[in-house]
Design a protein around this motif. Structure first.
Motif, PDB file in Angstrom:
ATOM      1  N   ALA A  83       0.831  -1.209   0.000  1.00 51.29           N
ATOM      2  CA  ALA A  83       0.000   0.000   0.000  1.00 51.29           C
ATOM      3  C   ALA A  83       0.862   1.254   0.000  1.00 51.29           C
ATOM      4  O   ALA A  83       0.569   2.224  -0.717  1.00 51.29           O
ATOM      5  N   SER A  84       1.925   1.249   0.770  1.00 50.38           N
ATOM      6  CA  SER A  84       2.793   2.434   0.810  1.00 50.38           C
ATOM      7  C   SER A  84       3.537   2.607  -0.515  1.00 50.38           C
ATOM      8  O   SER A  84       3.727   3.733  -0.970  1.00 50.38           O
ATOM      9  N   ARG A  85       3.929   1.509  -1.130  1.00 52.15           N
ATOM     10  CA  ARG A  85       4.594   1.600  -2.435  1.00 52.15           C
ATOM     11  C   ARG A  85       3.627   2.141  -3.481  1.00 52.15           C
ATOM     12  O   ARG A  85       4.002   2.963  -4.319  1.00 52.15           O
ATOM     13  N   LEU A  86       2.394   1.684  -3.435  1.00 52.88           N
ATOM     14  CA  LEU A  86       1.386   2.159  -4.366  1.00 52.88           C
ATOM     15  C   LEU A  86       1.123   3.658  -4.158  1.00 52.88           C
ATOM     16  O   LEU A  86       1.030   4.421  -5.125  1.00 52.88           O
ATOM     17  N   ASP A  87       1.032   4.085  -2.908  1.00 49.32           N
ATOM     18  CA  ASP A  87       0.844   5.509  -2.609  1.00 49.32           C
ATOM     19  C   ASP A  87       2.013   6.336  -3.146  1.00 49.32           C
ATOM     20  O   ASP A  87       1.817   7.421  -3.720  1.00 49.32           O
ATOM     21  N   GLU A  88       3.221   5.837  -2.961  1.00 52.91           N
ATOM     22  CA  GLU A  88       4.403   6.550  -3.438  1.00 52.91           C
ATOM     23  C   GLU A  88       4.392   6.659  -4.960  1.00 52.91           C
ATOM     24  O   GLU A  88       4.688   7.729  -5.523  1.00 52.91           O
ATOM     25  N   LEU A  89       4.022   5.580  -5.642  1.00 54.89           N
ATOM     26  CA  LEU A  89       3.953   5.619  -7.101  1.00 54.89           C
ATOM     27  C   LEU A  89       2.879   6.587  -7.579  1.00 54.89           C
ATOM     28  O   LEU A  89       3.086   7.325  -8.555  1.00 54.89           O
ATOM     29  N   GLU A  90       1.744   6.630  -6.913  1.00 57.11           N
ATOM     30  CA  GLU A  90       0.684   7.555  -7.279  1.00 57.11           C
ATOM     31  C   GLU A  90       1.135   9.002  -7.090  1.00 57.11           C
ATOM     32  O   GLU A  90       0.836   9.866  -7.916  1.00 57.11           O
ATOM     33  N   MET A  91       1.871   9.275  -6.018  1.00 59.42           N
ATOM     34  CA  MET A  91       2.381  10.633  -5.783  1.00 59.42           C
ATOM     35  C   MET A  91       3.381  11.017  -6.871  1.00 59.42           C
ATOM     36  O   MET A  91       3.393  12.161  -7.335  1.00 59.42           O
ATOM     37  N   ARG A  92       4.216  10.071  -7.275  1.00 60.67           N
ATOM     38  CA  ARG A  92       5.175  10.354  -8.345  1.00 60.67           C
ATOM     39  C   ARG A  92       4.461  10.688  -9.649  1.00 60.67           C
ATOM     40  O   ARG A  92       4.849  11.605 -10.364  1.00 60.67           O
ATOM     41  N   VAL A  93       3.414   9.927  -9.961  1.00 62.34           N
ATOM     42  CA  VAL A  93       2.669  10.174 -11.190  1.00 62.34           C
ATOM     43  C   VAL A  93       2.038  11.562 -11.155  1.00 62.34           C
ATOM     44  O   VAL A  93       2.085  12.303 -12.143  1.00 62.34           O
ATOM     45  N   VAL A  94       1.457  11.926 -10.032  1.00 59.93           N
ATOM     46  CA  VAL A  94       0.848  13.255  -9.904  1.00 59.93           C
ATOM     47  C   VAL A  94       1.909  14.334 -10.074  1.00 59.93           C
ATOM     48  O   VAL A  94       1.700  15.326 -10.787  1.00 59.93           O
ATOM     49  N   HIS A  95       3.062  14.144  -9.454  1.00 58.07           N
ATOM     50  CA  HIS A  95       4.157  15.116  -9.564  1.00 58.07           C
ATOM     51  C   HIS A  95       4.636  15.199 -11.015  1.00 58.07           C
ATOM     52  O   HIS A  95       4.862  16.305 -11.543  1.00 58.07           O
ATOM     53  N   GLN A  96       4.779  14.067 -11.674  1.00 55.40           N
ATOM     54  CA  GLN A  96       5.232  14.069 -13.064  1.00 55.40           C
ATOM     55  C   GLN A  96       4.205  14.730 -13.977  1.00 55.40           C
ATOM     56  O   GLN A  96       4.572  15.467 -14.894  1.00 55.40           O
ATOM     57  N   ASP A  97       2.924  14.478 -13.732  1.00 56.01           N
ATOM     58  CA  ASP A  97       1.887  15.134 -14.525  1.00 56.01           C
ATOM     59  C   ASP A  97       1.956  16.643 -14.373  1.00 56.01           C
ATOM     60  O   ASP A  97       1.843  17.390 -15.357  1.00 56.01           O
ATOM     61  N   GLN A  98       2.166  17.124 -13.154  1.00 61.70           N
ATOM     62  CA  GLN A  98       2.272  18.570 -12.923  1.00 61.70           C
ATOM     63  C   GLN A  98       3.509  19.132 -13.610  1.00 61.70           C
ATOM     64  O   GLN A  98       3.458  20.221 -14.210  1.00 61.70           O
ATOM     65  N   THR A  99       4.616  18.403 -13.548  1.00 65.17           N
ATOM     66  CA  THR A  99       5.847  18.850 -14.209  1.00 65.17           C
ATOM     67  C   THR A  99       5.645  18.931 -15.712  1.00 65.17           C
ATOM     68  O   THR A  99       6.076  19.900 -16.352  1.00 65.17           O
ATOM     69  N   ILE A 100       4.976  17.955 -16.284  1.00 61.86           N
ATOM     70  CA  ILE A 100       4.705  17.965 -17.723  1.00 61.86           C
ATOM     71  C   ILE A 100       3.834  19.160 -18.090  1.00 61.86           C
ATOM     72  O   ILE A 100       4.088  19.846 -19.087  1.00 61.86           O
ATOM     73  N   GLU A 101       2.816  19.440 -17.305  1.00 61.77           N
ATOM     74  CA  GLU A 101       1.961  20.602 -17.571  1.00 61.77           C
ATOM     75  C   GLU A 101       2.749  21.903 -17.475  1.00 61.77           C
ATOM     76  O   GLU A 101       2.568  22.810 -18.298  1.00 61.77           O
ATOM     77  N   ASP A 102       3.631  22.013 -16.479  1.00 61.59           N
ATOM     78  CA  ASP A 102       4.449  23.217 -16.319  1.00 61.59           C
ATOM     79  C   ASP A 102       5.391  23.394 -17.511  1.00 61.59           C
ATOM     80  O   ASP A 102       5.554  24.508 -18.033  1.00 61.59           O
ATOM     81  N   LEU A 103       6.021  22.301 -17.945  1.00 60.33           N
ATOM     82  CA  LEU A 103       6.926  22.368 -19.090  1.00 60.33           C
ATOM     83  C   LEU A 103       6.169  22.731 -20.361  1.00 60.33           C
ATOM     84  O   LEU A 103       6.657  23.521 -21.181  1.00 60.33           O
ATOM     85  N   ASN A 104       4.989  22.179 -20.517  1.00 59.19           N
ATOM     86  CA  ASN A 104       4.167  22.503 -21.686  1.00 59.19           C
ATOM     87  C   ASN A 104       3.810  23.983 -21.699  1.00 59.19           C
ATOM     88  O   ASN A 104       3.869  24.637 -22.750  1.00 59.19           O
ATOM     89  N   ALA A 105       3.463  24.527 -20.552  1.00 62.48           N
ATOM     90  CA  ALA A 105       3.142  25.952 -20.464  1.00 62.48           C
ATOM     91  C   ALA A 105       4.364  26.805 -20.807  1.00 62.48           C
ATOM     92  O   ALA A 105       4.253  27.816 -21.517  1.00 62.48           O
ATOM     93  N   ALA A 106       5.534  26.401 -20.335  1.00 58.63           N
ATOM     94  CA  ALA A 106       6.757  27.157 -20.623  1.00 58.63           C
ATOM     95  C   ALA A 106       7.084  27.106 -22.113  1.00 58.63           C
ATOM     96  O   ALA A 106       7.435  28.127 -22.718  1.00 58.63           O
ATOM     97  N   ILE A 107       6.943  25.946 -22.717  1.00 62.64           N
ATOM     98  CA  ILE A 107       7.229  25.811 -24.147  1.00 62.64           C
ATOM     99  C   ILE A 107       6.243  26.625 -24.969  1.00 62.64           C
ATOM    100  O   ILE A 107       6.618  27.287 -25.937  1.00 62.64           O
ATOM    101  N   THR A 108       4.981  26.605 -24.580  1.00 62.22           N
ATOM    102  CA  THR A 108       3.967  27.381 -25.296  1.00 62.22           C
ATOM    103  C   THR A 108       4.280  28.875 -25.214  1.00 62.22           C
ATOM    104  O   THR A 108       4.196  29.590 -26.222  1.00 62.22           O
ATOM    105  N   ALA A 109       4.663  29.350 -24.046  1.00 59.23           N
ATOM    106  CA  ALA A 109       5.007  30.766 -23.884  1.00 59.23           C
ATOM    107  C   ALA A 109       6.232  31.119 -24.721  1.00 59.23           C
ATOM    108  O   ALA A 109       6.270  32.176 -25.375  1.00 59.23           O
TER     109      ALA A 109
END
Length: 73
Positions: free
Chosen positions: A8-34
């Motif tokens: 359960a803790s490993r699954l929680d950690e993986l889910e947090m990583r995915v959320v963090h990576q999704d946010q990073t991808i969105e931030d990078l996309n916004a920077a590239i668009t600008a």
């Protein structure tokens, strides 16, 4: 397969990583668009300035030589 605390803790950690990576991808996309918008604006500005220089050269005839010595020589 049972849900152990370790799994359960490993699954929680993986889910947090995915959320963090999704946010990073969105931030990078916004920077590239600008940056892309800025590049397009600068390209239009350079084209406009090139047209103005060409028009100025046509109205004045031939451009004056750049390597002229200063008037005090």
């Amino acid at each position: 397969m049972s849900d152990t605390p370790d799994t359960a803790s490993r699954l929680d950690e993986l889910e947090m990583r995915v959320v963090h990576q999704d946010q990073t991808i969105e931030d990078l996309n916004a920077a590239i668009t600008a940056q892309w918008k800025l590049i397009e604006r600068l390209e239009r500005e350079v084209a406009r300035l090139a047209e103005r220089v060409a028009e100025a050269e046509q109205t004045t005839g031939q451009a004056a030589p750049v390597d002229r010595p200063p008037p005090h020589y």
